[in-house]
Each structure stands twice: as C-alpha cells, then as structure tokens.
Design a protein around this motif. Structure first.
Motif, PDB file in Angstrom:
ATOM      1  N   MET A 248       0.844  -1.176   0.000  1.00  0.00           N
ATOM      2  CA  MET A 248       0.000   0.000   0.000  1.00  0.00           C
ATOM      3  C   MET A 248       0.889   1.239   0.000  1.00  0.00           C
ATOM      4  O   MET A 248       1.902   1.287   0.683  1.00  0.00           O
ATOM      5  CB  MET A 248      -0.892  -0.012   1.238  1.00  0.00           C
ATOM      6  N   ILE A 249       0.504   2.209  -0.785  1.00  0.00           N
ATOM      7  CA  ILE A 249       1.195   3.485  -0.821  1.00  0.00           C
ATOM      8  C   ILE A 249       0.211   4.547  -0.351  1.00  0.00           C
ATOM      9  O   ILE A 249      -0.828   4.774  -0.999  1.00  0.00           O
ATOM     10  CB  ILE A 249       1.669   3.832  -2.245  1.00  0.00           C
ATOM     11  N   HIS A 250       0.501   5.157   0.778  1.00  0.00           N
ATOM     12  CA  HIS A 250      -0.329   6.243   1.289  1.00  0.00           C
ATOM     13  C   HIS A 250       0.354   7.552   0.906  1.00  0.00           C
ATOM     14  O   HIS A 250       1.518   7.763   1.232  1.00  0.00           O
ATOM     15  CB  HIS A 250      -0.494   6.141   2.806  1.00  0.00           C
ATOM     16  N   ILE A 251      -0.372   8.421   0.205  1.00  0.00           N
ATOM     17  CA  ILE A 251       0.205   9.657  -0.309  1.00  0.00           C
ATOM     18  C   ILE A 251      -0.578  10.843   0.235  1.00  0.00           C
ATOM     19  O   ILE A 251      -1.816  10.857   0.166  1.00  0.00           O
ATOM     20  CB  ILE A 251       0.153   9.690  -1.852  1.00  0.00           C
ATOM     21  N   ARG A 252       0.138  11.808   0.751  1.00  0.00           N
ATOM     22  CA  ARG A 252      -0.448  13.087   1.155  1.00  0.00           C
ATOM     23  C   ARG A 252       0.022  14.095   0.118  1.00  0.00           C
ATOM     24  O   ARG A 252       1.212  14.430   0.052  1.00  0.00           O
ATOM     25  CB  ARG A 252       0.039  13.467   2.556  1.00  0.00           C
ATOM     26  N   PHE A 253      -0.898  14.521  -0.750  1.00  0.00           N
ATOM     27  CA  PHE A 253      -0.526  15.396  -1.854  1.00  0.00           C
ATOM     28  C   PHE A 253      -1.517  16.539  -1.951  1.00  0.00           C
ATOM     29  O   PHE A 253      -2.720  16.316  -2.097  1.00  0.00           O
ATOM     30  CB  PHE A 253      -0.491  14.602  -3.161  1.00  0.00           C
ATOM     31  N   GLU A 254      -1.010  17.763  -1.842  1.00  0.00           N
ATOM     32  CA  GLU A 254      -1.808  18.970  -1.952  1.00  0.00           C
ATOM     33  C   GLU A 254      -3.025  18.945  -1.036  1.00  0.00           C
ATOM     34  O   GLU A 254      -4.140  19.260  -1.448  1.00  0.00           O
ATOM     35  CB  GLU A 254      -2.188  19.214  -3.406  1.00  0.00           C
ATOM     36  N   GLY A 255      -2.786  18.553   0.216  1.00  0.00           N
ATOM     37  CA  GLY A 255      -3.838  18.597   1.222  1.00  0.00           C
ATOM     38  C   GLY A 255      -4.822  17.450   1.203  1.00  0.00           C
ATOM     39  O   GLY A 255      -5.758  17.423   2.002  1.00  0.00           O
ATOM     40  N   ARG A 256      -4.620  16.483   0.337  1.00  0.00           N
ATOM     41  CA  ARG A 256      -5.517  15.328   0.271  1.00  0.00           C
ATOM     42  C   ARG A 256      -4.718  14.048   0.467  1.00  0.00           C
ATOM     43  O   ARG A 256      -3.530  13.999   0.183  1.00  0.00           O
ATOM     44  CB  ARG A 256      -6.224  15.285  -1.083  1.00  0.00           C
ATOM     45  N   SER A 257      -5.403  13.024   0.934  1.00  0.00           N
ATOM     46  CA  SER A 257      -4.782  11.716   1.128  1.00  0.00           C
ATOM     47  C   SER A 257      -5.279  10.746   0.069  1.00  0.00           C
ATOM     48  O   SER A 257      -6.466  10.749  -0.283  1.00  0.00           O
ATOM     49  CB  SER A 257      -5.118  11.162   2.514  1.00  0.00           C
ATOM     50  N   TYR A 258      -4.353   9.931  -0.410  1.00  0.00           N
ATOM     51  CA  TYR A 258      -4.664   8.924  -1.419  1.00  0.00           C
ATOM     52  C   TYR A 258      -4.017   7.609  -0.997  1.00  0.00           C
ATOM     53  O   TYR A 258      -2.920   7.606  -0.450  1.00  0.00           O
ATOM     54  CB  TYR A 258      -4.083   9.318  -2.783  1.00  0.00           C
ATOM     55  N   ASP A 259      -4.690   6.516  -1.281  1.00  0.00           N
ATOM     56  CA  ASP A 259      -4.128   5.186  -1.064  1.00  0.00           C
ATOM     57  C   ASP A 259      -4.106   4.461  -2.396  1.00  0.00           C
ATOM     58  O   ASP A 259      -5.134   4.349  -3.070  1.00  0.00           O
ATOM     59  CB  ASP A 259      -4.957   4.392  -0.052  1.00  0.00           C
ATOM     60  N   LEU A 260      -2.922   4.002  -2.780  1.00  0.00           N
ATOM     61  CA  LEU A 260      -2.745   3.268  -4.026  1.00  0.00           C
ATOM     62  C   LEU A 260      -2.057   1.941  -3.729  1.00  0.00           C
ATOM     63  O   LEU A 260      -1.310   1.826  -2.753  1.00  0.00           O
ATOM     64  CB  LEU A 260      -1.873   4.058  -5.001  1.00  0.00           C
ATOM     65  N   GLU A 261      -2.269   1.003  -4.580  1.00  0.00           N
ATOM     66  CA  GLU A 261      -1.529  -0.253  -4.529  1.00  0.00           C
ATOM     67  C   GLU A 261      -0.244  -0.087  -5.339  1.00  0.00           C
ATOM     68  O   GLU A 261      -0.207   0.699  -6.289  1.00  0.00           O
ATOM     69  CB  GLU A 261      -2.368  -1.403  -5.098  1.00  0.00           C
ATOM     70  N   GLU A 262       0.783  -0.837  -4.978  1.00  0.00           N
ATOM     71  CA  GLU A 262       2.034  -0.772  -5.718  1.00  0.00           C
ATOM     72  C   GLU A 262       1.813  -1.073  -7.194  1.00  0.00           C
ATOM     73  O   GLU A 262       2.448  -0.482  -8.064  1.00  0.00           O
ATOM     74  CB  GLU A 262       3.065  -1.749  -5.133  1.00  0.00           C
ATOM     75  N   THR A 263       0.891  -1.983  -7.476  1.00  0.00           N
ATOM     76  CA  THR A 263       0.615  -2.344  -8.867  1.00  0.00           C
ATOM     77  C   THR A 263      -0.003  -1.183  -9.647  1.00  0.00           C
ATOM     78  O   THR A 263       0.130  -1.126 -10.867  1.00  0.00           O
ATOM     79  CB  THR A 263      -0.308  -3.571  -8.943  1.00  0.00           C
ATOM     80  N   ASP A 264      -0.681  -0.250  -8.951  1.00  0.00           N
ATOM     81  CA  ASP A 264      -1.241   0.927  -9.627  1.00  0.00           C
ATOM     82  C   ASP A 264      -0.140   1.769 -10.266  1.00  0.00           C
ATOM     83  O   ASP A 264      -0.362   2.419 -11.279  1.00  0.00           O
ATOM     84  CB  ASP A 264      -2.026   1.809  -8.650  1.00  0.00           C
ATOM     85  N   LEU A 265       1.037   1.770  -9.633  1.00  0.00           N
ATOM     86  CA  LEU A 265       2.157   2.550 -10.139  1.00  0.00           C
ATOM     87  C   LEU A 265       3.225   1.693 -10.799  1.00  0.00           C
ATOM     88  O   LEU A 265       4.185   2.210 -11.367  1.00  0.00           O
ATOM     89  CB  LEU A 265       2.810   3.347  -8.999  1.00  0.00           C
ATOM     90  N   GLY A 266       3.087   0.386 -10.688  1.00  0.00           N
ATOM     91  CA  GLY A 266       4.075  -0.511 -11.280  1.00  0.00           C
ATOM     92  C   GLY A 266       5.403  -0.493 -10.551  1.00  0.00           C
ATOM     93  O   GLY A 266       6.455  -0.539 -11.187  1.00  0.00           O
ATOM     94  N   ILE A 267       5.362  -0.417  -9.216  1.00  0.00           N
ATOM     95  CA  ILE A 267       6.604  -0.403  -8.446  1.00  0.00           C
ATOM     96  C   ILE A 267       6.721  -1.664  -7.602  1.00  0.00           C
ATOM     97  O   ILE A 267       5.747  -2.372  -7.372  1.00  0.00           O
ATOM     98  CB  ILE A 267       6.721   0.845  -7.543  1.00  0.00           C
ATOM     99  N   SER A 268       7.934  -1.920  -7.152  1.00  0.00           N
ATOM    100  CA  SER A 268       8.204  -3.039  -6.251  1.00  0.00           C
ATOM    101  C   SER A 268       9.100  -2.535  -5.127  1.00  0.00           C
ATOM    102  O   SER A 268       9.489  -1.367  -5.112  1.00  0.00           O
ATOM    103  CB  SER A 268       8.900  -4.172  -7.004  1.00  0.00           C
ATOM    104  N   ASP A 269       9.468  -3.409  -4.225  1.00  0.00           N
ATOM    105  CA  ASP A 269      10.330  -3.001  -3.106  1.00  0.00           C
ATOM    106  C   ASP A 269      11.737  -2.632  -3.578  1.00  0.00           C
ATOM    107  O   ASP A 269      12.502  -2.047  -2.835  1.00  0.00           O
ATOM    108  CB  ASP A 269      10.385  -4.082  -2.037  1.00  0.00           C
ATOM    109  N   ARG A 270      12.057  -2.931  -4.819  1.00  0.00           N
ATOM    110  CA  ARG A 270      13.372  -2.582  -5.380  1.00  0.00           C
ATOM    111  C   ARG A 270      13.367  -1.236  -6.115  1.00  0.00           C
ATOM    112  O   ARG A 270      14.418  -0.759  -6.526  1.00  0.00           O
ATOM    113  CB  ARG A 270      13.842  -3.660  -6.329  1.00  0.00           C
ATOM    114  N   THR A 271      12.197  -0.650  -6.291  1.00  0.00           N
ATOM    115  CA  THR A 271      12.099   0.620  -7.016  1.00  0.00           C
ATOM    116  C   THR A 271      12.678   1.732  -6.152  1.00  0.00           C
ATOM    117  O   THR A 271      12.302   1.876  -4.989  1.00  0.00           O
ATOM    118  CB  THR A 271      10.630   0.931  -7.364  1.00  0.00           C
ATOM    119  N   ASP A 272      13.586   2.519  -6.721  1.00  0.00           N
ATOM    120  CA  ASP A 272      14.188   3.588  -5.920  1.00  0.00           C
ATOM    121  C   ASP A 272      13.247   4.792  -5.818  1.00  0.00           C
ATOM    122  O   ASP A 272      12.276   4.917  -6.569  1.00  0.00           O
ATOM    123  CB  ASP A 272      15.570   3.988  -6.445  1.00  0.00           C
ATOM    124  N   ASN A 273      13.536   5.662  -4.868  1.00  0.00           N
ATOM    125  CA  ASN A 273      12.670   6.801  -4.592  1.00  0.00           C
ATOM    126  C   ASN A 273      12.499   7.710  -5.803  1.00  0.00           C
ATOM    127  O   ASN A 273      11.406   8.212  -6.059  1.00  0.00           O
ATOM    128  CB  ASN A 273      13.197   7.610  -3.403  1.00  0.00           C
TER     129      ASN A 273
END
Length: 66
Positions: A1-26
């Motif tokens: 799960m990726i919890h994002i606080r962006f421009e005053g709002r909170s979003y929850d995305l799955e890693e698959t939504d962005l195509g990332i894994s634990d090896r993806t760098d920042n």
C-alpha cells in the motif's frame, strides 16, 4: 500500500497501480507519482518517502521545524 499526502488530500494506491516493487528507488517512485497525478516531477521535490517495516510506503511533504 502506498499512502500519499498530496496537496492537502490523502490517497491510497496499490504498488501495482504505479508498477513499483520493493526494489524501485525513490526517484523512480516520484517519477511515477508525477505521471499518475499528471503533474511535473518537481512538484515532489520537497517530498519524502517513508518505507515502513510492513512494506507500506508513506509519501508526504518533508517536515520543516523551527
């Protein structure tokens, strides 16, 4: 799960939504977030990624104290 606080709002995305894994760098995570939100990459220049022991990510503006 990726919890994002962006421009005053909170979003929850799955890693698959962005195509990332634990090896993806920042840098790549920020690139993909910029594409996801359809904004320029520099909008995330003052953000940090906290990688939690559970495997979750918290993406938030960096804290400024004082």
């Amino acid at each position: 799960m990726i919890h994002i606080r962006f421009e005053g709002r909170s979003y929850d995305l799955e890693e698959t939504d962005l195509g990332i894994s634990d090896r993806t760098d920042n840098h790549e995570i920020f690139d993909r977030l910029a594409r996801h939100f359809e904004v320029k990459r520099d909008r995330f220049d003052r953000y940090v990624i906290d990688r939690r022991p559970s495997g979750d990510y918290i993406v938030r503006p960096e804290a400024v104290y004082g």
